[in-house]
Write an enzyme that holds these catalytic residues in place. Structure first.
Site, PDB file in Angstrom:
ATOM      1  N   SER A 375      52.525  58.733  59.775  1.00  0.00           N
ATOM      2  CA  SER A 375      53.962  58.849  59.535  1.00  0.00           C
ATOM      3  C   SER A 375      54.503  57.562  58.936  1.00  0.00           C
ATOM      4  O   SER A 375      54.130  56.464  59.339  1.00  0.00           O
ATOM      5  CB  SER A 375      54.701  59.152  60.845  1.00  0.00           C
ATOM      6  N   LYS A 381      60.379  48.890  54.246  1.00  0.00           N
ATOM      7  CA  LYS A 381      60.053  48.294  55.532  1.00  0.00           C
ATOM      8  C   LYS A 381      58.576  48.466  55.879  1.00  0.00           C
ATOM      9  O   LYS A 381      58.030  47.681  56.646  1.00  0.00           O
ATOM     10  CB  LYS A 381      60.920  48.913  56.635  1.00  0.00           C
ATOM     11  N   ASP A 411      59.010  60.502  55.507  1.00  0.00           N
ATOM     12  CA  ASP A 411      60.330  60.961  55.928  1.00  0.00           C
ATOM     13  C   ASP A 411      61.432  60.435  55.029  1.00  0.00           C
ATOM     14  O   ASP A 411      62.576  60.866  55.160  1.00  0.00           O
ATOM     15  CB  ASP A 411      60.588  60.534  57.375  1.00  0.00           C
ATOM     16  N   LYS A 602      61.349  60.432  64.102  1.00  0.00           N
ATOM     17  CA  LYS A 602      59.896  60.550  64.030  1.00  0.00           C
ATOM     18  C   LYS A 602      59.402  61.817  64.717  1.00  0.00           C
ATOM     19  O   LYS A 602      58.462  62.467  64.239  1.00  0.00           O
ATOM     20  CB  LYS A 602      59.234  59.331  64.661  1.00  0.00           C
ATOM     21  N   ASP A 626      50.333  55.469  63.423  1.00  0.00           N
ATOM     22  CA  ASP A 626      51.391  54.847  62.641  1.00  0.00           C
ATOM     23  C   ASP A 626      50.810  54.373  61.321  1.00  0.00           C
ATOM     24  O   ASP A 626      49.595  54.185  61.189  1.00  0.00           O
ATOM     25  CB  ASP A 626      52.003  53.676  63.406  1.00  0.00           C
ATOM     26  N   ASP A 822      57.440  59.549  72.723  1.00  0.00           N
ATOM     27  CA  ASP A 822      56.023  59.596  73.085  1.00  0.00           C
ATOM     28  C   ASP A 822      55.827  59.734  74.593  1.00  0.00           C
ATOM     29  O   ASP A 822      55.054  60.581  75.049  1.00  0.00           O
ATOM     30  CB  ASP A 822      55.307  58.342  72.558  1.00  0.00           C
TER      31      ASP A 822
END
Length: 1120
Positions: A375, A381, A411, A602, A626, A822
């Site tokens: 993701s 960033k 995203d 997320k 990640d 999570d």
């Protein structure tokens, strides 16, 4: 694998117009996807003729299904049909877009990136030119990149012209002879080879993709919002079926059970083992926990019975804090009473699932499929080069290539990310075979080429040095292309926008319109093939902004062939003559976003990937990473699979790997490695119901993500789970088949994939203790090729409206409503009775990056603590959990929601030494021997527990001390802010945020730890600064007062100063972080420090004005 047997070809099923209906209903045709090419102005131009009308092609009341046994020397599968190859290549070369109340389009791309594409699996790969007049299309390619020519006359024809010729006359345009479809099609069953005819489910006609009820919107275009679906049968697309024992009489012993007999000939060996902590360590550890708990009770009782009447306020605050600390210690310590270690046996895994046998001469893998999710949200960033390296490490992992599928969730919908992923897929053509050839580790090229030491160590091939030098040169060029993408996209877009302006100006002049005003056109972002990017533009516009764009899906690398494809010495830059050059399936996904929808950050992106992957690949297991966490151990997936496929593995919902970080300063000033948590707490939870889910590096069972409970074999005694296919409702008796859309949405393909994923995720039934297994060899069947209908369905399930009025985010998938989705997701699974496993490998499974800057670290901890506060005030509080969660596991989850509140008491306790020094009183009136004895015993138990915990967890003493220091720093800053933020949100509905302001960095920009010295002011720093300054001032004030007293009371000063120095010692890393590099402190720090010092001094003067009649308070306190 199920395949239809009463149709002329696969082309008929996969054609856009293919349809079927149930008994009593007329077959209806509908357009599933429109293939189109966009013009420079953004308009769509259809490339196809009228949709094929397939009504009437299917006759009869039912269709038979066939199940093919694994190939043997006497039963070799035929080549995939030309139509299927054409369709798959057409799909892989198309960018699919769609969304709410809009048509799903497949935009054929002439090229995906500026550089040349060479790998035949990659999107944009083309063959030779089509020989049809006035056609500029490219013909199909096979797995090796060779041209696929469907006729013996070798007439070259592209997919569109081939489909048109099949529809019109069925004749080859070259030789005018009929195409011999049977020569290429594998739809005709071969009963002599072991194909078994199974009755069609419910005796009804059925299209494999369940797209029989198609609707159009008012414009006549395909409307996803009006799709209707059918749910029939047990297994759908991609089904592997195990027949009942008595279904075929005597044939069962000669065919399908052969694999079972072969596996039972060998002695059974486990895939994993539990290694208990040595008794010499764990027994004293548990005894000390009990001793400290008892002594703590006596200590608190003594404190309550002996108040300090001279400073009752000081005594009261200290007692309240100590009671809370005792409660917090119990929540943290009790779940650690049963830590364990685990080990795996990869050799046994290979023997069970990949060893050649008479029924599997080529050693085709029987391992289940694996979908890997990565993701990312913002390329500014999260640098695309970092994400690309993560993708490359995934594509090169050691796992059967045909079983892998990698999905990247963008995203932000950025073209920069899209083209970076395309570049990564192109470079993988060289990188992945190079890793396989020379057994490279790690398989992240940036990390590998940055390793210090001899690269030729343990390398046996003589051409390694030459190959490495060539790959290094190619990787450097790859980095240049990635880093140059922003400029390339900007310049390309400017050029195309300028061209559009010139076109508009020319058009206005020709039409005679006024051209005095400047021409304004939308500043679009353009793709490499000269068309508009359907996602986010650099200059946002309507339907092209971060929160407003269509859903995008691109198959970057189409699914590989089922058998190894060895390279040659001439087709690549390197000699890959004995290396498998296949690449795993790779898909780019950017879910649809529209204003007015809550996209759930997320968690929403991960759920979109769950649905899309269920339709495209449906791997029974999912590994999420990640974008900055790459695979450091190429066998990590196999290590995790040892637990899932072992005896009792059917009850495991996920396998959590520890997080390991790179780029941390050698002293680990802010405890970034977090080893006390990952090697201590998580290893201890593994001995209970399992570790918590920490967001990345976690392998999920897809079936558990769907919100089902573990299998209850005792409640399914009337069914044999090994021999009979189960429906979705069999796993949840309360789930009505009519309510499937309410829970999972309207996609029938998604609903039908659930029992398939459950069945394929079972362990092999090779041991009597495996009560819920599957037959061996059932997963050796090749995967069906992709078609446009399937991809169009995947586009529909990532639309922004799909989750409306469903249980996605509430019961199914990642759970919404918390910034720490999570932990909540893992808690829900444990609450349903699942268990999890902690997999610590000898070589780190994954590695990532962590913020080494103080401010970034505090904000990271703030986000975690805020999520914990949200959990405490929600229905996910462990106090409200079901009886299926164990007692100590419940305490661990309760501690997750409670620990931020410790900050309230910790801040007060950190001020107590200063208040004691200011007032001249202590927390006790007299230092009784009982008090000192209890305090000494508690301290010694704490030290002994720390030493033993260090021994069984493997954490170093320095790491343990860094963790203690940062516990106080974060507890007085980020945790306190999270509690304030959470209380304001719950009580008043006010949401506040803590932003960064000024920055100050060191001069050495080449230092890899330059961020460590970067000082960014944030309001989170105020409480620790105040605590530090107050304690320093208190020491100075108390020292000065003691010196000028007639009878100095040094014992009182030493007692208060000792605890003040204890606080300051914990704040030392914080103070060092404020200093920056070589004492270059931002002015804001001095301003705040000065204001705080002046305020406290004035406050002290006002409260206790100095006079000549100062008397020493006779408190009776003496320090021995």
């Amino acid at each position: 694998m199920a395949s239809l047997t009463s149709q002329p070809s696969k082309k008929a099923i996969r054609s856009p117009g293919a349809s079927s209906g149930s008994q009593g209903n007329k077959a209806s045709s509908g357009q599933t996807v429109k293939f189109a090419r966009r013009t420079s102005s953004g308009r769509y131009v259809s490339l196809s003729r009228e949709d094929l009308d397939m009504s009437g092609e299917f006759s009869g009341d039912y269709m038979n299904y066939t199940v093919h046994i694994p190939p043997t020397p006497d039963n070799q599968p035929m080549d995939t049909s030309v139509a299927a190859k054409a369709e798959e290549q057409y799909v892989s070369n198309s960018l699919f877009t769609g969304g709410f109340n809009s048509v799903t389009r497949a935009h054929l791309m002439d090229k995906v990136i500026e550089s040349e594409v060479s790998h035949p699996q990659m999107a944009g790969s083309k063959g030779s030119s089509c020989a049809m007049p006035a056609c500029d299309g490219k013909i199909m390619k096979d797995e090796r990149g060779n041209d696929v020519i469907p006729c013996e006359c070798r007439f070259k024809i592209c997919r569109d012209c081939y489909m048109d010729a099949q529809k019109d006359t069925g004749l080859c345009p070259g030789c005018k002879e009929p195409y011999r479809v049977g020569d290429y099609d594998d739809d005709i069953p071969n009963y002599s080879g072991g194909a078994l005819s199974l009755p069609g489910p419910d005796d009804s006609k059925r299209d494999r993709h369940n797209m029989s009820m198609m609707k159009r919107n008012q414009n006549g275009e395909f409307d996803h919002n009006k799709w209707l679906f059918e749910t029939q049968g047990t297994y759908g697309y991609g089904n592997a079926y195990w027949p009942q024992e008595d279904m075929y009489g005597d044939d069962r012993d000669g065919g399908m059970q052969k694999g079972m007999l072969e596996s039972s000939d060998k002695p059974w060996r486990p895939l994993s083992r539990v290694i208990d902590i040595p008794t010499s360590i764990i027994s004293p550890y548990r005894l000390l926990i009990v001793v400290r708990l008892v002594v703590l009770c006596f200590f608190l009782a003594w404190r309550l019975r002996h108040p300090n009447n001279d400073a009752i306020w000081l005594w009261f605050m200290s007692v309240i804090c100590e009671v809370w600390f005792a409660f917090s210690w119990i929540l943290d310590q009790l779940p650690k009473v049963h830590p364990i270690n685990r080990t795996t046996d990869l050799e046994v895994l290979h023997e069970k699932f990949e060893m050649p046998s008479p029924s599997n001469p080529t050693g085709r893998s029987d391992l289940p499929g694996m979908d890997l999710f990565v993701s990312t949200a913002d390329p500014e960033k999260e640098p695309p080069l970092v994400t690309a390296n993560t993708i490359l490490s995934i594509l090169a992992v050691e796992y059967p290539v045909e079983k892998l599928a990698c999905y990247i969730s963008d995203d932000g919908g950025a073209l920069l990310t899209f083209e970076a992923m395309a570049e990564a897929a192109s470079f993988a053509d060289l990188w992945v075979p190079f890793c396989r050839k020379h057994d490279i580790e790690p398989r992240n090229p940036e990390t590998y080429f940055s390793l210090k030491g001899d690269p030729t160590k343990n390398k046996k091939r003589p051409d390694f040095v030459k190959d490495r030098r060539r790959v290094k040169r190619e990787y450097d060029e790859f980095k240049v292309r990635i880093n140059g993408l922003p400029d390339s996209i900007r310049r390309r877009s400017e050029a195309f926008n300028a061209r559009e302006e010139m076109k508009m100006l020319k058009h206005m002049r020709e039409s005679g319109a006024e051209t005095l005003e400047p021409i304004k056109i939308q500043k679009a972002t353009w793709m490499a093939d000269g068309t508009h990017w359907p996602g986010t533009w650099a200059i946002p516009a309507r339907e092209h902004a971060k929160g407003d764009h269509a859903g995008i899906l691109q198959v970057m690398l189409k699914p590989p062939s089922s058998d190894p494809l060895m390279g040659t010495a001439d087709d690549k830059l390197l000699d890959f003559s004995d290396v498998d050059i296949r690449l795993p399936m790779f898909v780019y996904v950017s879910r649809e976003k529209r204003p007015g929808y809550d996209h759930n950050k997320k968690a929403g992106a991960m759920n979109a990937l769950v649905r899309a992957s269920a339709i495209l690949s449906n791997g029974p297991f999912i590994l999420n990473l990640d974008c900055d966490h790459y695979i450091y151990n190429c066998n990590a997936i196999r290590e995790g699979m040892c637990f899932m496929m072992d005896r009792g593995g059917e009850d495991i919902c996920y396998i959590q790997f520890p997080q390991r970080f790179e780029g941390i300063d050698p002293s680990d000033r802010y405890a970034n490695h977090n080893t006390v948590f990952f090697d201590g707490n998580m290893r201890a939870l593994d001995g209970l119901q399992g570790p918590v889910y920490v967001g990345t590096g976690c392998m999920f069972r897809r079936f558990a993500l769907y919100g089902f409970e573990p299998h209850k074999v005792d409640k399914m005694s009337d069914k044999n789970p090994e021999t009979q296919a189960l429906k979705t409702t069999d796993f949840d008796p309360d789930l009505d088949v009519n309510l499937l859309p309410k829970r999972f949405g309207n996609s029938t393909l998604l609903a039908e994939s659930i029992p398939v994923a459950e069945f394929q995720g079972r362990p092999i039934a090779d041991h009597p203790a495996v009560k819920y297994g599957r037959p061996p060899g059932i997963l050796r069947v090749p995967r069906e090729p992709l078609d446009a209908t399937t991809v169009a369905e995947a586009v529909s399930v990532i639309s922004c409206w799909y989750e409306d009025k469903t249980e996605w985010g509430d019961r199914v998938g990642w759970i919404y409503g918390s910034v720490t989705e999570d932990v909540v997701t893992g808690y829900r699974m444990h609450n349903r009775g699942w268990r999890s496993v902690y997999c610590v490998t000898k070589r780190d499974a994954f590695r990532g990056s962590a913020p080494i800057n103080l401010t970034d670290r505090l904000h990271q901890v703030l986000r975690w603590a805020t999520g914990s506060v949200e959990i405490f005030f929600s229905r996910n509080n462990a106090l409200l959990g079901s009886r299926k969660i164990k007692v100590l596991q419940r305490l661990a989850y309760l501690n997750v929601g409670v620990y931020p509140f410790t900050s309230l008491f910790l801040i007060v306790y950190c001020f107590l030494p200063a208040l004691s020094l200011f007032s001249g009183h202590f927390i006790v009136q007299t230092l009784d021997v009982a008090f000192l004895g209890l305090l000494l015993t508690i301290s010694l138990c704490l030290v002994a527990l720390a030493i033993l915990e260090v021994k069984w967890s493997g954490v170093g003493l320095e790491e343990w001390w860094r963790n203690e220091q940062f516990w106080l720093i974060s507890g007085t800053s980020a945790h306190f802010a999270a509690v304030v933020q959470g209380l304001l949100k719950v009580i008043a509905g006010i949401e506040i945020s803590f932003t960064l302001t000024s920055k100050s960095a060191g001069e050495d920009i080449d230092d890899i730890y330059a961020d460590l010295y970067l000082v960014k002011w944030t309001s989170l720093m105020i409480p620790p600064i105040v605590i530090g300054m107050v304690n320093i001032i208190a020491i100075v004030v108390a020292f000065s007062r003691t010196i000028y007293e007639t009878v100095p009371q040094w014992s009182k000063f030493i007692g208060g100063a000792f605890f003040s120095f204890w606080v300051l010692a914990h704040l030392y890393p914080f103070a060092k972080g404020l200093m920056g590099r070589r004492g270059k402190t931002p002015t804001i720090v001095f301003v705040w420090s000065g204001l705080i010092a002046i305020t406290l001094s004035l406050l002290w003067v006002a409260v206790n004005p100095s006079n000549n009649e100062r008397t020493v308070a006779a408190s009776g306190f003496t320090f021995p």
